[in-house]
Design an enzyme around this catalytic site. Structure first.
Site, PDB file in Angstrom:
ATOM      1  N   GLU A 273       0.247  16.969  -9.887  1.00  0.00           N
ATOM      2  CA  GLU A 273       0.380  15.514 -10.094  1.00  0.00           C
ATOM      3  C   GLU A 273      -0.294  14.723  -8.978  1.00  0.00           C
ATOM      4  O   GLU A 273       0.353  13.887  -8.335  1.00  0.00           O
ATOM      5  CB  GLU A 273       1.862  15.119 -10.051  1.00  0.00           C
ATOM      6  CG  GLU A 273       2.686  15.434 -11.235  1.00  0.00           C
ATOM      7  CD  GLU A 273       4.177  15.106 -10.988  1.00  0.00           C
ATOM      8  OE1 GLU A 273       4.520  14.531  -9.939  1.00  0.00           O
ATOM      9  OE2 GLU A 273       4.971  15.444 -11.852  1.00  0.00           O
ATOM     10  N   GLY A 275      -2.253  11.886  -6.977  1.00  0.00           N
ATOM     11  CA  GLY A 275      -2.623  10.483  -7.125  1.00  0.00           C
ATOM     12  C   GLY A 275      -3.702  10.168  -6.106  1.00  0.00           C
ATOM     13  O   GLY A 275      -4.894  10.118  -6.399  1.00  0.00           O
ATOM     14  N   ARG A 312      -0.925  -1.538   3.132  1.00  0.00           N
ATOM     15  CA  ARG A 312      -0.722  -0.263   3.828  1.00  0.00           C
ATOM     16  C   ARG A 312      -0.761  -0.365   5.361  1.00  0.00           C
ATOM     17  O   ARG A 312       0.072   0.245   6.032  1.00  0.00           O
ATOM     18  CB  ARG A 312      -1.718   0.797   3.341  1.00  0.00           C
ATOM     19  CG  ARG A 312      -1.654   1.064   1.832  1.00  0.00           C
ATOM     20  CD  ARG A 312      -2.370   2.339   1.403  1.00  0.00           C
ATOM     21  NE  ARG A 312      -1.647   3.516   1.842  1.00  0.00           N
ATOM     22  CZ  ARG A 312      -1.933   4.215   2.895  1.00  0.00           C
ATOM     23  NH1 ARG A 312      -2.994   3.907   3.627  1.00  0.00           N
ATOM     24  NH2 ARG A 312      -1.200   5.244   3.247  1.00  0.00           N
ATOM     25  N   CYS A 344       0.345 -16.453   6.926  1.00  0.00           N
ATOM     26  CA  CYS A 344       1.130 -16.860   8.116  1.00  0.00           C
ATOM     27  C   CYS A 344       2.160 -15.814   8.483  1.00  0.00           C
ATOM     28  O   CYS A 344       3.374 -16.040   8.335  1.00  0.00           O
ATOM     29  CB  CYS A 344       1.840 -18.175   7.829  1.00  0.00           C
ATOM     30  SG  CYS A 344       0.991 -19.188   6.652  1.00  0.00           S
ATOM     31  N   TYR A 373      -3.092   3.196  -3.778  1.00  0.00           N
ATOM     32  CA  TYR A 373      -2.014   2.351  -3.239  1.00  0.00           C
ATOM     33  C   TYR A 373      -2.573   1.089  -2.578  1.00  0.00           C
ATOM     34  O   TYR A 373      -2.028   0.595  -1.606  1.00  0.00           O
ATOM     35  CB  TYR A 373      -1.131   3.158  -2.278  1.00  0.00           C
ATOM     36  CG  TYR A 373      -0.613   4.427  -2.912  1.00  0.00           C
ATOM     37  CD1 TYR A 373       0.313   4.357  -3.953  1.00  0.00           C
ATOM     38  CD2 TYR A 373      -1.079   5.691  -2.527  1.00  0.00           C
ATOM     39  CE1 TYR A 373       0.767   5.514  -4.579  1.00  0.00           C
ATOM     40  CE2 TYR A 373      -0.625   6.852  -3.153  1.00  0.00           C
ATOM     41  CZ  TYR A 373       0.295   6.750  -4.171  1.00  0.00           C
ATOM     42  OH  TYR A 373       0.736   7.888  -4.791  1.00  0.00           O
TER      43      TYR A 373
END
Ligand code: LLP
Length: 423
Positions: A273, A275, A312, A344, A373
Protein backbone atom coordinates in the site's frame (compact mmCIF):
# COMPACT_ATOMS: atom_id res chain seq x y z
CA UNK A 1 16.34 9.60 -14.13
CA UNK A 2 15.66 13.14 -12.97
CA UNK A 3 12.28 14.35 -14.12
CA UNK A 4 12.86 17.87 -12.78
CA UNK A 5 16.05 19.37 -14.18
CA UNK A 6 17.55 22.59 -15.53
CA UNK A 7 17.61 22.93 -19.28
CA UNK A 8 18.79 26.06 -21.06
CA UNK A 9 18.98 27.78 -17.70
CA UNK A 10 15.37 27.03 -16.70
CA UNK A 11 13.93 24.32 -14.45
CA UNK A 12 11.80 21.91 -16.43
CA UNK A 13 9.31 19.25 -15.46
CA UNK A 14 10.09 16.69 -18.18
CA UNK A 15 9.81 18.73 -21.40
CA UNK A 16 7.95 21.74 -19.99
CA UNK A 17 9.54 24.82 -18.42
CA UNK A 18 7.98 25.57 -15.03
CA UNK A 19 8.07 29.23 -16.03
CA UNK A 20 5.71 28.48 -18.91
CA UNK A 21 3.23 26.80 -16.56
CA UNK A 22 3.51 29.70 -14.09
CA UNK A 23 2.67 32.16 -16.87
CA UNK A 24 -0.53 30.27 -17.70
CA UNK A 25 -1.65 29.02 -14.30
CA UNK A 26 -0.29 31.68 -11.95
CA UNK A 27 1.47 30.82 -8.70
CA UNK A 28 1.58 28.94 -6.42
CA UNK A 29 0.85 25.57 -8.02
CA UNK A 30 1.78 21.92 -7.63
CA UNK A 31 3.28 20.21 -10.65
CA UNK A 32 3.44 16.44 -11.10
CA UNK A 33 5.52 14.52 -13.61
CA UNK A 34 3.57 11.66 -15.17
CA UNK A 35 6.81 9.97 -16.23
CA UNK A 36 8.08 10.06 -12.64
CA UNK A 37 4.82 8.53 -11.40
CA UNK A 38 5.05 5.79 -14.02
CA UNK A 39 8.71 5.14 -13.20
CA UNK A 40 7.94 4.59 -9.51
CA UNK A 41 5.09 2.25 -10.42
CA UNK A 42 7.35 0.41 -12.89
CA UNK A 43 9.90 -0.30 -10.19
CA UNK A 44 7.22 -1.84 -7.99
CA UNK A 45 5.78 -3.79 -10.94
CA UNK A 46 9.19 -5.18 -11.92
CA UNK A 47 10.10 -6.10 -8.35
CA UNK A 48 6.76 -7.82 -7.79
CA UNK A 49 6.94 -9.88 -10.98
CA UNK A 50 6.37 -13.56 -10.21
CA UNK A 51 5.17 -12.82 -6.69
CA UNK A 52 1.63 -13.43 -5.53
CA UNK A 53 1.20 -9.76 -4.67
CA UNK A 54 -0.85 -6.73 -5.57
CA UNK A 55 -0.30 -3.00 -5.39
CA UNK A 56 -2.87 -0.64 -3.87
CA UNK A 57 -1.95 3.03 -4.12
CA UNK A 58 -2.56 4.86 -0.82
CA UNK A 59 -4.76 7.59 -2.22
CA UNK A 60 -4.31 9.80 0.85
CA UNK A 61 -0.81 10.73 -0.33
CA UNK A 62 -2.18 12.51 -3.40
CA UNK A 63 -5.82 12.12 -4.32
CA UNK A 64 -5.84 14.20 -7.49
CA UNK A 65 -8.09 12.35 -9.93
CA UNK A 66 -5.47 12.42 -12.68
CA UNK A 67 -2.88 10.85 -10.39
CA UNK A 68 -5.27 8.10 -9.30
CA UNK A 69 -6.30 7.48 -12.90
CA UNK A 70 -2.70 7.23 -14.07
CA UNK A 71 -2.12 4.41 -11.58
CA UNK A 72 -5.56 2.87 -12.16
CA UNK A 73 -4.84 2.66 -15.90
CA UNK A 74 -1.71 0.67 -15.01
CA UNK A 75 -3.84 -1.83 -13.10
CA UNK A 76 -3.07 -0.52 -9.62
CA UNK A 77 -5.73 -0.78 -6.90
CA UNK A 78 -6.41 1.78 -4.19
CA UNK A 79 -5.98 1.95 -0.43
CA UNK A 80 -8.59 4.37 0.88
CA UNK A 81 -9.45 5.78 4.30
CA UNK A 82 -12.76 7.53 3.62
CA UNK A 83 -15.80 7.33 1.41
CA UNK A 84 -14.57 10.49 -0.26
CA UNK A 85 -11.40 8.69 -1.32
CA UNK A 86 -13.50 5.70 -2.42
CA UNK A 87 -15.60 7.94 -4.66
CA UNK A 88 -12.44 9.41 -6.14
CA UNK A 89 -10.94 5.97 -6.79
CA UNK A 90 -14.15 4.80 -8.45
CA UNK A 91 -14.41 8.04 -10.45
CA UNK A 92 -10.85 7.46 -11.67
CA UNK A 93 -11.89 4.02 -12.92
CA UNK A 94 -10.41 1.75 -10.26
CA UNK A 95 -12.66 -1.32 -9.95
CA UNK A 96 -14.29 -1.58 -6.50
CA UNK A 97 -12.84 -5.08 -6.08
CA UNK A 98 -9.33 -3.59 -6.13
CA UNK A 99 -10.07 -1.15 -3.33
CA UNK A 100 -8.90 -1.77 0.24
CA UNK A 101 -10.59 0.30 2.94
CA UNK A 102 -8.36 1.12 5.94
CA UNK A 103 -8.92 3.53 8.83
CA UNK A 104 -9.26 3.61 12.56
CA UNK A 105 -12.73 5.14 12.84
CA UNK A 106 -15.08 4.14 10.04
CA UNK A 107 -18.73 5.11 10.54
CA UNK A 108 -21.56 2.66 9.91
CA UNK A 109 -22.73 4.86 7.01
CA UNK A 110 -19.26 4.71 5.46
CA UNK A 111 -19.03 0.93 5.86
CA UNK A 112 -22.48 0.67 4.26
CA UNK A 113 -21.38 2.79 1.29
CA UNK A 114 -18.23 0.68 0.90
CA UNK A 115 -20.13 -2.62 0.93
CA UNK A 116 -22.75 -1.27 -1.47
CA UNK A 117 -20.01 -0.21 -3.86
CA UNK A 118 -18.42 -3.67 -3.63
CA UNK A 119 -15.10 -2.67 -2.04
CA UNK A 120 -12.83 -5.71 -2.10
CA UNK A 121 -11.39 -5.70 1.39
CA UNK A 122 -12.03 -3.88 4.63
CA UNK A 123 -9.16 -3.64 7.09
CA UNK A 124 -10.81 -3.64 10.50
CA UNK A 125 -8.96 -1.88 13.30
CA UNK A 126 -11.02 -2.55 16.43
CA UNK A 127 -13.36 -4.97 18.08
CA UNK A 128 -16.16 -2.39 17.96
CA UNK A 129 -15.70 -2.03 14.21
CA UNK A 130 -16.10 -5.82 13.79
CA UNK A 131 -19.55 -5.57 15.33
CA UNK A 132 -20.58 -2.50 13.36
CA UNK A 133 -19.43 -4.05 10.10
CA UNK A 134 -21.14 -7.35 10.89
CA UNK A 135 -24.41 -5.50 11.54
CA UNK A 136 -24.13 -3.39 8.38
CA UNK A 137 -23.26 -6.42 6.23
CA UNK A 138 -26.24 -8.25 7.75
CA UNK A 139 -28.59 -5.41 6.79
CA UNK A 140 -27.35 -5.64 3.22
CA UNK A 141 -27.48 -9.44 3.21
CA UNK A 142 -23.77 -9.57 2.34
CA UNK A 143 -20.64 -11.10 3.72
CA UNK A 144 -17.75 -8.66 4.09
CA UNK A 145 -14.19 -9.75 3.30
CA UNK A 146 -11.99 -8.43 6.06
CA UNK A 147 -8.50 -8.41 7.37
CA UNK A 148 -7.74 -7.34 10.90
CA UNK A 149 -5.05 -4.71 11.18
CA UNK A 150 -2.71 -5.63 13.97
CA UNK A 151 -0.33 -3.31 15.73
CA UNK A 152 2.97 -5.19 15.96
CA UNK A 153 4.53 -2.74 18.46
CA UNK A 154 7.54 -1.90 16.31
CA UNK A 155 9.30 1.45 16.32
CA UNK A 156 9.47 2.58 12.70
CA UNK A 157 12.02 5.22 13.64
CA UNK A 158 10.14 8.05 11.95
CA UNK A 159 8.74 11.39 13.12
CA UNK A 160 6.44 10.89 16.13
CA UNK A 161 3.43 12.19 14.20
CA UNK A 162 3.76 9.60 11.44
CA UNK A 163 4.72 6.47 13.34
CA UNK A 164 1.79 4.11 13.75
CA UNK A 165 3.01 0.69 14.84
CA UNK A 166 3.68 1.30 18.54
CA UNK A 167 1.52 0.22 21.46
CA UNK A 168 0.86 3.85 22.31
CA UNK A 169 -0.51 4.59 18.82
CA UNK A 170 -4.25 4.38 18.15
CA UNK A 171 -3.89 2.13 15.12
CA UNK A 172 -4.73 -1.53 14.70
CA UNK A 173 -5.40 -4.14 17.36
CA UNK A 174 -2.53 -4.83 19.71
CA UNK A 175 -0.78 -7.94 18.45
CA UNK A 176 -1.10 -9.49 21.91
CA UNK A 177 -4.89 -9.15 21.71
CA UNK A 178 -5.20 -10.16 18.08
CA UNK A 179 -6.12 -13.84 18.59
CA UNK A 180 -9.16 -12.79 20.59
CA UNK A 181 -10.23 -10.35 17.89
CA UNK A 182 -9.87 -12.99 15.17
CA UNK A 183 -11.90 -15.44 17.29
CA UNK A 184 -14.62 -12.83 17.60
CA UNK A 185 -14.54 -12.07 13.86
CA UNK A 186 -14.70 -15.77 13.04
CA UNK A 187 -17.86 -16.12 15.08
CA UNK A 188 -19.66 -13.19 13.40
CA UNK A 189 -21.88 -14.51 10.62
CA UNK A 190 -21.52 -11.68 8.11
CA UNK A 191 -17.75 -11.39 8.10
CA UNK A 192 -15.28 -13.50 6.16
CA UNK A 193 -11.77 -13.20 7.56
CA UNK A 194 -9.28 -13.29 4.69
CA UNK A 195 -6.09 -12.08 6.27
CA UNK A 196 -3.96 -9.87 8.45
CA UNK A 197 -2.97 -6.25 7.81
CA UNK A 198 -0.22 -4.05 9.21
CA UNK A 199 1.16 -0.57 8.61
CA UNK A 200 3.93 0.54 10.91
CA UNK A 201 4.56 4.13 9.91
CA UNK A 202 5.54 6.46 7.12
CA UNK A 203 8.83 7.74 5.66
CA UNK A 204 10.77 4.65 6.80
CA UNK A 205 14.37 4.78 5.66
CA UNK A 206 15.36 1.37 7.00
CA UNK A 207 13.97 -2.07 6.22
CA UNK A 208 14.69 -3.48 9.67
CA UNK A 209 11.36 -2.38 11.21
CA UNK A 210 9.55 -4.21 8.37
CA UNK A 211 11.61 -7.35 9.03
CA UNK A 212 10.88 -7.17 12.76
CA UNK A 213 7.17 -6.55 12.23
CA UNK A 214 6.82 -9.38 9.72
CA UNK A 215 8.53 -11.82 12.09
CA UNK A 216 5.89 -11.01 14.70
CA UNK A 217 3.02 -11.10 12.24
CA UNK A 218 4.26 -14.43 10.84
CA UNK A 219 4.11 -16.06 14.20
CA UNK A 220 0.65 -14.58 14.75
CA UNK A 221 -0.48 -16.07 11.42
CA UNK A 222 0.77 -19.50 12.51
CA UNK A 223 -1.22 -19.18 15.75
CA UNK A 224 -4.31 -18.02 13.88
CA UNK A 225 -4.11 -20.94 11.52
CA UNK A 226 -3.79 -23.34 14.40
CA UNK A 227 -6.90 -21.66 15.84
CA UNK A 228 -8.66 -22.69 12.61
CA UNK A 229 -8.68 -19.38 10.70
CA UNK A 230 -8.00 -19.16 6.98
CA UNK A 231 -5.36 -16.51 6.49
CA UNK A 232 -4.82 -16.03 2.76
CA UNK A 233 -3.68 -12.42 2.60
CA UNK A 234 -1.07 -10.30 4.29
CA UNK A 235 -1.38 -6.55 3.79
CA UNK A 236 2.02 -4.99 4.47
CA UNK A 237 0.80 -1.38 4.45
CA UNK A 238 2.89 1.44 3.04
CA UNK A 239 5.59 3.56 4.56
CA UNK A 240 8.66 3.33 2.35
CA UNK A 241 10.52 6.64 2.54
CA UNK A 242 11.80 9.02 -0.14
CA UNK A 243 14.63 11.52 -0.43
CA UNK A 244 13.94 14.96 1.01
CA UNK A 245 17.44 15.96 2.09
CA UNK A 246 20.23 13.40 2.48
CA UNK A 247 18.24 10.30 3.44
CA UNK A 248 19.21 7.04 1.79
CA UNK A 249 15.96 5.07 1.72
CA UNK A 250 16.11 1.52 0.40
CA UNK A 251 15.20 1.02 -3.25
CA UNK A 252 11.72 -0.25 -4.06
CA UNK A 253 13.32 -3.45 -5.35
CA UNK A 254 15.18 -4.03 -2.06
CA UNK A 255 12.00 -3.36 -0.11
CA UNK A 256 9.90 -5.79 -2.14
CA UNK A 257 12.64 -8.41 -1.99
CA UNK A 258 12.97 -8.16 1.77
CA UNK A 259 9.21 -8.46 2.24
CA UNK A 260 9.21 -11.41 -0.18
CA UNK A 261 12.01 -13.11 1.72
CA UNK A 262 10.48 -12.52 5.16
CA UNK A 263 7.10 -13.87 4.01
CA UNK A 264 8.48 -16.80 1.99
CA UNK A 265 6.58 -20.05 2.46
CA UNK A 266 3.75 -18.31 4.28
CA UNK A 267 1.35 -18.96 1.42
CA UNK A 268 -0.22 -15.51 1.65
CA UNK A 269 -1.08 -13.15 -1.18
CA UNK A 270 0.69 -9.88 -0.33
CA UNK A 271 -0.73 -6.39 -0.65
CA UNK A 272 1.57 -3.37 -0.82
CA UNK A 273 0.00 0.00 0.00
CA UNK A 274 2.60 2.62 -0.90
CA UNK A 275 1.63 6.28 -1.05
CA UNK A 276 4.60 8.59 -0.61
CA UNK A 277 7.04 6.40 -2.55
CA UNK A 278 4.83 6.44 -5.65
CA UNK A 279 4.17 10.18 -5.75
CA UNK A 280 6.47 12.10 -3.39
CA UNK A 281 9.44 12.76 -5.63
CA UNK A 282 7.16 13.13 -8.66
CA UNK A 283 5.78 16.48 -7.50
CA UNK A 284 7.02 19.99 -6.77
CA UNK A 285 5.45 23.17 -5.48
CA UNK A 286 6.20 26.29 -7.52
CA UNK A 287 5.93 29.72 -5.96
CA UNK A 288 6.83 33.32 -6.78
CA UNK A 289 8.89 35.61 -4.61
CA UNK A 290 6.71 38.49 -3.43
CA UNK A 291 9.48 40.45 -1.73
CA UNK A 292 12.78 40.05 0.03
CA UNK A 293 13.18 41.46 3.53
CA UNK A 294 16.67 41.65 4.97
CA UNK A 295 16.76 41.06 8.75
CA UNK A 296 19.48 41.35 11.34
CA UNK A 297 20.24 37.62 11.52
CA UNK A 298 18.98 36.47 8.17
CA UNK A 299 16.99 37.46 5.13
CA UNK A 300 13.32 36.60 4.75
CA UNK A 301 12.28 35.62 1.28
CA UNK A 302 8.51 36.04 1.29
CA UNK A 303 6.87 33.88 -1.35
CA UNK A 304 3.27 33.40 -2.43
CA UNK A 305 3.03 29.78 -1.22
CA UNK A 306 2.43 29.30 2.48
CA UNK A 307 1.83 26.81 5.25
CA UNK A 308 -1.74 26.35 4.02
CA UNK A 309 -0.36 25.07 0.70
CA UNK A 310 2.39 22.86 2.17
CA UNK A 311 2.00 22.18 5.89
CA UNK A 312 4.76 19.56 6.22
CA UNK A 313 7.65 21.86 7.22
CA UNK A 314 5.80 23.36 10.16
CA UNK A 315 3.78 20.28 11.13
CA UNK A 316 6.49 17.63 10.95
CA UNK A 317 9.66 19.76 10.92
CA UNK A 318 10.03 18.39 7.42
CA UNK A 319 12.94 19.52 5.26
CA UNK A 320 12.12 20.15 1.61
CA UNK A 321 14.79 21.24 -0.83
CA UNK A 322 14.20 24.68 -2.37
CA UNK A 323 15.71 25.67 -5.69
CA UNK A 324 15.44 28.76 -7.88
CA UNK A 325 13.54 27.99 -11.07
CA UNK A 326 16.02 30.05 -13.09
CA UNK A 327 19.34 28.23 -12.94
CA UNK A 328 21.83 30.18 -10.83
CA UNK A 329 25.31 30.79 -12.15
CA UNK A 330 27.72 28.22 -10.68
CA UNK A 331 29.67 31.00 -8.95
CA UNK A 332 26.58 32.84 -7.65
CA UNK A 333 26.98 34.11 -4.07
CA UNK A 334 24.47 32.75 -1.58
CA UNK A 335 22.61 34.38 1.25
CA UNK A 336 21.30 32.77 4.43
CA UNK A 337 17.51 32.97 4.32
CA UNK A 338 14.15 31.68 5.45
CA UNK A 339 11.60 31.00 2.74
CA UNK A 340 8.32 32.06 4.30
CA UNK A 341 4.73 32.63 3.27
CA UNK A 342 2.50 35.66 3.77
CA UNK A 343 0.36 34.12 6.56
CA UNK A 344 0.29 35.79 9.96
CA UNK A 345 1.91 32.94 11.89
CA UNK A 346 5.52 32.33 12.84
CA UNK A 347 5.01 28.71 11.81
CA UNK A 348 4.39 29.85 8.25
CA UNK A 349 7.60 28.77 6.60
CA UNK A 350 8.58 26.41 3.81
CA UNK A 351 12.28 26.34 4.66
CA UNK A 352 14.56 27.83 7.29
CA UNK A 353 18.22 28.75 7.34
CA UNK A 354 18.97 27.95 3.73
CA UNK A 355 21.87 29.28 1.76
CA UNK A 356 20.36 30.25 -1.56
CA UNK A 357 21.52 32.44 -4.42
CA UNK A 358 20.00 35.84 -3.87
CA UNK A 359 16.43 36.00 -5.05
CA UNK A 360 14.40 39.00 -6.00
CA UNK A 361 10.72 39.82 -6.31
CA UNK A 362 9.04 38.11 -9.25
CA UNK A 363 11.48 35.18 -9.38
CA UNK A 364 10.17 31.63 -9.10
CA UNK A 365 11.25 28.98 -6.65
CA UNK A 366 10.54 25.25 -6.62
CA UNK A 367 10.01 23.16 -3.49
CA UNK A 368 11.05 19.58 -4.12
CA UNK A 369 9.56 16.22 -3.11
CA UNK A 370 6.15 17.77 -2.59
CA UNK A 371 4.06 15.25 -4.52
CA UNK A 372 2.97 13.38 -1.39
CA UNK A 373 0.97 14.93 1.46
CA UNK A 374 1.27 18.34 -0.19
CA UNK A 375 -1.87 19.36 -2.08
CA UNK A 376 -3.99 16.88 -0.13
CA UNK A 377 -3.16 18.59 3.16
CA UNK A 378 -3.66 22.10 1.81
CA UNK A 379 -6.33 24.36 3.24
CA UNK A 380 -7.77 27.75 2.43
CA UNK A 381 -6.58 29.36 5.68
CA UNK A 382 -6.46 33.14 5.42
CA UNK A 383 -9.03 32.76 2.60
CA UNK A 384 -6.26 31.76 0.28
CA UNK A 385 -7.71 29.76 -2.63
CA UNK A 386 -6.78 26.06 -2.66
CA UNK A 387 -3.54 25.65 -4.55
CA UNK A 388 -4.02 24.34 -8.12
CA UNK A 389 -2.44 21.18 -9.50
CA UNK A 390 -0.89 20.54 -12.90
CA UNK A 391 0.29 17.35 -14.57
CA UNK A 392 3.09 17.27 -17.11
CA UNK A 393 3.52 14.37 -19.51
CA UNK A 394 6.41 14.78 -21.94
CA UNK A 395 5.90 18.15 -23.57
CA UNK A 396 2.22 18.45 -22.62
CA UNK A 397 0.71 19.80 -19.46
CA UNK A 398 -2.82 20.14 -18.13
CA UNK A 399 -4.41 21.72 -15.10
CA UNK A 400 -5.80 18.82 -13.07
CA UNK A 401 -7.34 20.99 -10.37
CA UNK A 402 -7.95 24.64 -11.15
CA UNK A 403 -7.52 27.38 -8.61
CA UNK A 404 -10.97 28.30 -7.27
CA UNK A 405 -11.93 31.95 -7.53
CA UNK A 406 -12.65 33.94 -4.38
CA UNK A 407 -16.23 34.26 -5.67
CA UNK A 408 -16.56 30.46 -5.76
CA UNK A 409 -15.19 30.21 -2.25
CA UNK A 410 -17.66 32.77 -0.93
CA UNK A 411 -20.55 31.28 -2.90
CA UNK A 412 -20.01 27.95 -1.12
CA UNK A 413 -21.02 29.53 2.18
CA UNK A 414 -24.41 30.52 3.55
CA UNK A 415 -25.66 33.38 5.70
CA UNK A 416 -28.23 32.08 8.26
CA UNK A 417 -31.76 33.03 7.13
CA UNK A 418 -32.41 35.22 10.18
CA UNK A 419 -29.36 37.30 9.37
CA UNK A 420 -30.32 37.58 5.75
CA UNK A 421 -33.75 38.79 6.84
CA UNK A 422 -32.35 41.13 9.41
CA UNK A 423 -30.02 42.56 6.77
N1 LLP B 1 -1.55 2.40 4.52
C1 LLP B 1 -2.03 2.96 5.65
C2 LLP B 1 -2.96 2.18 6.48
C3 LLP B 1 -1.64 4.25 6.04
O1 LLP B 1 -2.11 4.77 7.17
C4 LLP B 1 -0.74 4.98 5.23
C5 LLP B 1 -0.30 6.35 5.59
C6 LLP B 1 -0.28 4.38 4.04
C7 LLP B 1 -0.69 3.09 3.72
C8 LLP B 1 0.67 5.07 3.11
O2 LLP B 1 1.87 5.38 3.73
P1 LLP B 1 3.09 5.96 2.86
O3 LLP B 1 3.52 4.89 1.90
O4 LLP B 1 2.61 7.16 2.15
O5 LLP B 1 4.12 6.27 3.87
N2 LLP B 1 1.00 13.27 6.35
C9 LLP B 1 2.21 12.57 6.71
C10 LLP B 1 2.13 11.09 6.37
C11 LLP B 1 0.95 10.37 6.99
C12 LLP B 1 0.85 8.92 6.60
C13 LLP B 1 -0.40 8.30 7.06
N3 LLP B 1 -0.63 6.93 6.68
C14 LLP B 1 3.39 13.26 6.06
O6 LLP B 1 3.22 14.27 5.38
O7 LLP B 1 4.54 12.83 6.23
Amino acid sequence: MNFFAYRNGEMHAEGVALKTIAQQVGTPFYCYSAAALRAAWQEFADAMKGMNASLCYAVKANSNLAVIKLFGDLGVGADIVSVGEMRRALAAGIPAGRIVYSGVGKKASELMAALEAGVGQINVESSAELETLNAVAGQLGRKADITIRVNPDIDAGTHEKITTGLKENKFGIDIDLARGAFAKAGALPNLRVVGVAMHIGSQLTSLQPYRDAIVRVRSLIEDLRSDGHRIDRLDIGGGLGIVYADETPPSITEFVQVVGKETAGLGCELTFEPGRRLVGEAGVLVSEVILVKPGVFKTFVIVDAAMNDLIRPTLYDAWHDVLPVREPRPDAATIRCDIVGPICESGDYLAQNRDLPSLSAGELIMVRSAGAYGAVMASSYNSRPLVPEVMVDGTRFAITRPRPSIEEMIAAERIPPWMAQAG
